[in-house]
Design a protein around this motif. Structure first.
Motif: not given
Length: 169
Positions: A29-41
């Motif tokens: 869960g600590r990486l999920q927001p960063i992964l979501n941001e990566f997927f947005d890119q």
């Protein structure tokens, strides 16, 4: 005869659960927001990531990567027996600073989702083997991310396919 039907039914249920388990990825869960941001890119640059996401078993923060002088590993992709990436691992030490965590995470995500190798041994780029300053990269984040995506093998391949498709029309 009824016991064969029950056995067959149980076997069928077991097969369904195995197939469903292969479609789940454990993401810290600590990486999920960063992964979501990566997927947005990825979406912004029209790079498909869905299939590669489900090749993974886990995206995790771990405590077993080396933290020694001249042997520190802040992140890595791990491979299965066939050589396919099945895990993205981030060293807990990267969590000491949110900017460092983001740079390390984007670096490891790019290996898998953007088909990246390293761009240089030691420089101020997200895909360097050794970053000379995570904080310089973070201060130039928008340009760093744009460079990361526009020069990625996945983007280059996608752009080539679009050009080829347009030439056929």
């Amino acid at each position: 005869m009824p016991s064969r039907i029950v056995t067959l039914f149980l076997f069928f249920c077991l097969q369904i659960s195995v197939l469903q388990a292969q479609n789940e990825v454990s993401i810290d869960g600590r990486l999920q927001p960063i992964l979501n941001e990566f997927f947005d890119q990825c979406k912004k640059y029209d790079i498909s990531y869905y299939e590669k996401l489900f090749q993974l078993q886990t995206v995790d923060i771990v405590q077993n990567l080396p933290l020694e002088e001249d042997n520190t590993v802040l992140g890595m992709v791990a491979r299965d027996e066939q050589g396919n990436v099945d895990k993205i691992l981030i060293n807990w030490a990267a969590m000491l600073d949110p900017e460092m965590l983001k740079v390390v995470a984007f670096h490891e995500f790019a290996h898998h989702f953007l088909d990246y190798k390293h761009t240089c041994q030691e420089c101020n780029e997200i895909m360097a083997v050794t970053n000379t300053s995570y904080f310089d990269i973070a201060r130039d984040w928008e340009d760093q991310v744009e460079q990361l995506f526009l020069t990625s093998p996945a983007y280059q391949e996608s752009a080539s396919k679009k050009i080829a498709a347009n030439n056929r029309e």
